[in-house]
Design a protein around this motif. Structure first.
Motif, PDB file in Angstrom:
ATOM      1  N   UNK A   1     -10.006 -16.943   5.132  1.00  0.00           N
ATOM      2  CA  UNK A   1      -9.364 -17.822   6.602  1.00  0.00           C
ATOM      3  C   UNK A   1      -7.980 -18.398   6.025  1.00  0.00           C
ATOM      4  N   UNK A   2      -7.782 -18.628   5.210  1.00  0.00           N
ATOM      5  CA  UNK A   2      -6.638 -19.401   4.138  1.00  0.00           C
ATOM      6  C   UNK A   2      -5.291 -17.882   4.151  1.00  0.00           C
ATOM      7  N   UNK A   3      -6.036 -16.839   4.396  1.00  0.00           N
ATOM      8  CA  UNK A   3      -4.664 -15.969   4.691  1.00  0.00           C
ATOM      9  C   UNK A   3      -4.776 -15.729   6.451  1.00  0.00           C
ATOM     10  N   UNK A   4      -5.653 -16.055   6.946  1.00  0.00           N
ATOM     11  CA  UNK A   4      -5.298 -15.220   8.077  1.00  0.00           C
ATOM     12  C   UNK A   4      -4.336 -16.479   8.730  1.00  0.00           C
ATOM     13  N   UNK A   5      -4.617 -18.099   7.841  1.00  0.00           N
ATOM     14  CA  UNK A   5      -4.025 -19.032   8.755  1.00  0.00           C
ATOM     15  C   UNK A   5      -2.057 -18.477   8.658  1.00  0.00           C
ATOM     16  N   UNK A   6      -2.240 -18.281   6.966  1.00  0.00           N
ATOM     17  CA  UNK A   6      -0.641 -18.018   6.922  1.00  0.00           C
ATOM     18  C   UNK A   6      -0.370 -17.000   7.619  1.00  0.00           C
ATOM     19  N   UNK A   7      -1.006 -16.371   7.853  1.00  0.00           N
ATOM     20  CA  UNK A   7      -0.676 -14.523   8.778  1.00  0.00           C
ATOM     21  C   UNK A   7      -0.287 -15.166   9.853  1.00  0.00           C
ATOM     22  N   UNK A   8      -0.797 -16.095  10.756  1.00  0.00           N
ATOM     23  CA  UNK A   8      -0.488 -16.742  12.131  1.00  0.00           C
ATOM     24  C   UNK A   8       0.694 -17.065  11.959  1.00  0.00           C
ATOM     25  N   UNK A   9       1.128 -18.530  10.219  1.00  0.00           N
ATOM     26  CA  UNK A   9       2.074 -18.973  10.351  1.00  0.00           C
ATOM     27  C   UNK A   9       3.052 -18.185  10.646  1.00  0.00           C
ATOM     28  N   UNK A  10       3.199 -17.260   9.815  1.00  0.00           N
ATOM     29  CA  UNK A  10       4.459 -16.250   9.851  1.00  0.00           C
ATOM     30  C   UNK A  10       4.095 -15.285  10.961  1.00  0.00           C
ATOM     31  N   UNK A  11       3.606 -14.919  11.643  1.00  0.00           N
ATOM     32  CA  UNK A  11       3.539 -14.687  12.707  1.00  0.00           C
ATOM     33  C   UNK A  11       4.773 -15.531  14.129  1.00  0.00           C
TER      34      UNK A  11
ATOM     35  N   UNK B   1      -1.889 -13.021  20.752  1.00  0.00           N
ATOM     36  CA  UNK B   1      -2.215 -11.859  19.150  1.00  0.00           C
ATOM     37  C   UNK B   1      -2.713 -13.043  18.476  1.00  0.00           C
ATOM     38  N   UNK B   2      -1.800 -14.418  18.681  1.00  0.00           N
ATOM     39  CA  UNK B   2      -3.165 -15.787  17.713  1.00  0.00           C
ATOM     40  C   UNK B   2      -3.762 -16.040  18.133  1.00  0.00           C
ATOM     41  N   UNK B   3      -4.881 -15.460  19.679  1.00  0.00           N
ATOM     42  CA  UNK B   3      -5.500 -16.138  20.057  1.00  0.00           C
ATOM     43  C   UNK B   3      -6.534 -14.860  18.719  1.00  0.00           C
ATOM     44  N   UNK B   4      -6.743 -13.358  19.177  1.00  0.00           N
ATOM     45  CA  UNK B   4      -7.026 -12.361  18.410  1.00  0.00           C
ATOM     46  C   UNK B   4      -7.324 -12.519  16.534  1.00  0.00           C
ATOM     47  N   UNK B   5      -6.549 -13.456  15.775  1.00  0.00           N
ATOM     48  CA  UNK B   5      -6.438 -14.210  14.578  1.00  0.00           C
ATOM     49  C   UNK B   5      -7.315 -14.823  14.528  1.00  0.00           C
TER      50      UNK B   5
ATOM     51  N   UNK C   1     -11.134 -12.290   9.061  1.00  0.00           N
ATOM     52  CA  UNK C   1     -10.184 -11.080  10.125  1.00  0.00           C
ATOM     53  C   UNK C   1     -10.620  -9.589   9.404  1.00  0.00           C
ATOM     54  N   UNK C   2     -10.106  -9.106  10.136  1.00  0.00           N
ATOM     55  CA  UNK C   2     -10.467  -7.178   9.680  1.00  0.00           C
ATOM     56  C   UNK C   2      -9.265  -7.287   8.709  1.00  0.00           C
ATOM     57  N   UNK C   3      -9.128  -6.222   7.593  1.00  0.00           N
ATOM     58  CA  UNK C   3      -7.898  -5.956   6.574  1.00  0.00           C
ATOM     59  C   UNK C   3      -7.039  -4.910   7.677  1.00  0.00           C
ATOM     60  N   UNK C   4      -7.396  -3.913   8.694  1.00  0.00           N
ATOM     61  CA  UNK C   4      -7.194  -3.506   9.317  1.00  0.00           C
ATOM     62  C   UNK C   4      -5.689  -4.252  10.158  1.00  0.00           C
ATOM     63  N   UNK C   5      -6.786  -5.056  11.082  1.00  0.00           N
ATOM     64  CA  UNK C   5      -5.490  -5.821  11.803  1.00  0.00           C
ATOM     65  C   UNK C   5      -4.575  -6.827  11.274  1.00  0.00           C
ATOM     66  N   UNK C   6      -4.561  -7.433   9.765  1.00  0.00           N
ATOM     67  CA  UNK C   6      -4.130  -7.904   9.617  1.00  0.00           C
ATOM     68  C   UNK C   6      -2.940  -6.935   8.838  1.00  0.00           C
ATOM     69  N   UNK C   7      -3.490  -5.839   8.561  1.00  0.00           N
ATOM     70  CA  UNK C   7      -2.531  -4.590   7.549  1.00  0.00           C
ATOM     71  C   UNK C   7      -1.253  -4.264   9.253  1.00  0.00           C
ATOM     72  N   UNK C   8      -1.814  -4.193  10.233  1.00  0.00           N
ATOM     73  CA  UNK C   8      -1.358  -3.636  11.238  1.00  0.00           C
ATOM     74  C   UNK C   8      -0.151  -5.307  11.926  1.00  0.00           C
ATOM     75  N   UNK C   9      -0.847  -6.580  12.263  1.00  0.00           N
ATOM     76  CA  UNK C   9       0.172  -7.370  12.629  1.00  0.00           C
ATOM     77  C   UNK C   9       1.082  -7.696  11.034  1.00  0.00           C
ATOM     78  N   UNK C  10       0.903  -7.573  10.207  1.00  0.00           N
ATOM     79  CA  UNK C  10       1.718  -6.963   8.598  1.00  0.00           C
ATOM     80  C   UNK C  10       2.606  -6.479   9.434  1.00  0.00           C
ATOM     81  N   UNK C  11       3.097  -5.055   9.960  1.00  0.00           N
ATOM     82  CA  UNK C  11       3.621  -3.536   9.571  1.00  0.00           C
ATOM     83  C   UNK C  11       4.401  -4.510  11.312  1.00  0.00           C
ATOM     84  N   UNK C  12       3.765  -4.769  11.759  1.00  0.00           N
ATOM     85  CA  UNK C  12       4.789  -5.155  12.433  1.00  0.00           C
ATOM     86  C   UNK C  12       5.713  -6.312  12.408  1.00  0.00           C
ATOM     87  N   UNK C  13       5.306  -7.886  11.986  1.00  0.00           N
ATOM     88  CA  UNK C  13       6.170  -8.447  11.847  1.00  0.00           C
ATOM     89  C   UNK C  13       7.547  -7.561  10.902  1.00  0.00           C
ATOM     90  N   UNK C  14       6.923  -7.189   9.779  1.00  0.00           N
ATOM     91  CA  UNK C  14       8.446  -6.207   9.578  1.00  0.00           C
ATOM     92  C   UNK C  14       9.006  -5.468  10.252  1.00  0.00           C
TER      93      UNK C  14
END
Length: 424
Positions: free
Chosen positions: A5-15, A117-121, A128-141
């Motif tokens: 959960x903490x990683x998902x929250x961090x990803x949401x903030x980064x997004x 996206x925020x609702x999905x996260x 949060x599945x690793x696959x979705x996390x990785x896709x969001x991360x590449x989207x941010x990059x």
């Protein structure tokens, strides 16, 4: 493996941080500025804002959220960039004719996708599945890459109008005395490793980490400066074919190049156009907006050469990623004022540094599966690698292993060079 959960929250903030920066940059523009495409290589700012949003919609929401309702089905055609496996797309060279959709509609599109996206996260909470996390991360990059492109494209667009408008106000710095004296640092070489290997993000073209053999070499402590490059110009470098690769010399003659992009010679000396307006050229700033052909010709004229990307990465791997990035809001290379004790200066930020290496895949490298396999791998032909990031790059986007790439004749990016030579 699901993400905590903490990683998902961090990803949401980064997004939200990354997405808001795009709109902060665009807020400095008038609506009329956002549809300009002054040459086929650049894209209108409005297109950048829409395409990065399309990326999240197409690769994440449409694939992973059955309840998602697309904002406008026509956007699949308008804002796909080059993904052939997905479908047809509006031609790149005609992006400047898209007066519609309006900027207001583009911002509505961004808000629509951001909320989804925020609702999905959030709906996955701690699962949060690793696959979705990785896709969001590449989207941010991916969005960070387009933030840099937005800046470089706006600069080119603005340079084509006689009014030479400012994108931003000039920054005033109170800095210590500069140190631009260039020395050459000996690097032993040998059997070394390059490429990414870690838990954080990297693109597929940075992997896998692998061994390369390097002969002993020397690398310049500083990037080449404007003053050094002027010496090349005044010595007739642009009129002497012996310094140039055949394709480079043909380009010089065809394009009638006499100096770097954005430079202008007057009775009062050299001036250069920047995102903060035209200004007198500083001799101690790193030279930028030069092609690979020009960087290679300068190196030959100097009796040196360009480093390979393996030489560059091996030498710079332990240098802290600190420097003049987009966060400084300077949007232009600056004079070296660093006080760190590292032997190499201005490694990261300021200017991308051309290497002599063609952009090819690493040994045992595998492209991403599906349409995202087109992200990097399809461009591994007729491109040259650059390293280090620029004043238009986000600091959080850059790594020692990061591989940028452009065709040899392109120079609207913040591209410069650092010299190398073999140890005798």
């Amino acid at each position: 493996m699901p993400i905590e959960h903490a990683a998902a929250v961090k990803l949401s903030e980064q997004y939200q941080q990354v997405r808001s920066l795009s709109e902060k940059l665009a807020s400095k523009l008038q609506n009329e500025d956002t549809i300009i495409q002054a040459m086929p290589d650049v894209s209108p700012p409005k297109w950048h804002l829409a395409h990065t949003t399309w990326f999240f919609e197409r690769f994440i929401l449409k694939e992973n959220d059955s309840s998602y309702v697309p904002f406008n089905p026509q956007f699949d055609y308008l804002f796909n960039s080059y993904y052939e496996t997905i479908g047809s797309y509006h031609p790149r060279h005609s992006r400047g004719v898209l007066s519609r959709p309006s900027m207001d509609e583009i911002y509505e599109f961004r808000n629509h996708v951001d909320e989804a996206i925020i609702q999905l996260v959030n709906q996955f909470e701690s699962q949060l599945p690793q696959e979705i996390h990785d896709l969001i991360e590449i989207g941010l990059q991916h969005e960070q890459q387009h933030q840099e492109l937005l800046l470089t494209d706006v600069k080119y667009n603005f340079s084509c109008t006689p009014l030479l408008p400012q994108f931003a106000e000039p920054k005033t710095f109170q800095l210590p005395q500069s140190n631009t004296e260039t020395t050459y640092i000996n690097i032993e070489g040998g059997l070394v490793e390059i490429g990414y290997s870690g838990a954080g993000f990297s693109f597929d073209n940075e992997r896998p980490r692998h061994k390369v053999w390097l002969e002993p070499y020397r690398l310049a402590s500083h990037p080449v400066t404007n003053g050094e490059y002027i010496s090349f110009i005044e010595a007739g470098g642009y009129e002497q074919p012996e310094h140039w690769l055949s394709d480079g010399w043909a380009t010089v003659k065809k394009e009638k190049w006499k100096h770097p992009l954005y430079w202008r010679k007057t009775e009062d000396g050299w001036y250069t156009f920047t995102l903060t307006g035209e200004k007198k050229l500083s001799l101690d700033e790193p030279v930028c907006h030069i092609s690979f052909y020009e960087a290679d010709a300068f190196a030959r004229w100097s009796g040196k050469r360009l480093p390979t990307e393996a030489e560059w990465e091996h030498a710079m791997a332990s240098i802290p990623i600190d420097g003049n990035f987009a966060e400084s809001e300077c949007y232009h290379p600056v004079v070296d004022h660093s006080e760190n004790l590292a032997p190499f200066k201005q490694v990261y930020g300021d200017v991308w540094e051309w290497t002599s290496s063609p952009y090819t895949s690493y040994p045992r490298s595998k492209p991403l599966e599906g349409a995202l396999g087109e992200y990097n791998a399809k461009f591994m032909c007729n491109q040259i690698v650059l390293r280090g990031g620029s004043c238009a790059s986000s600091q959080s986007h850059i790594r020692p292993t990061y591989r940028n790439f452009f065709p040899a004749d392109k120079r609207w990016q913040f591209s410069g060079l650092r010299l190398a030579e073999d140890q005798s």
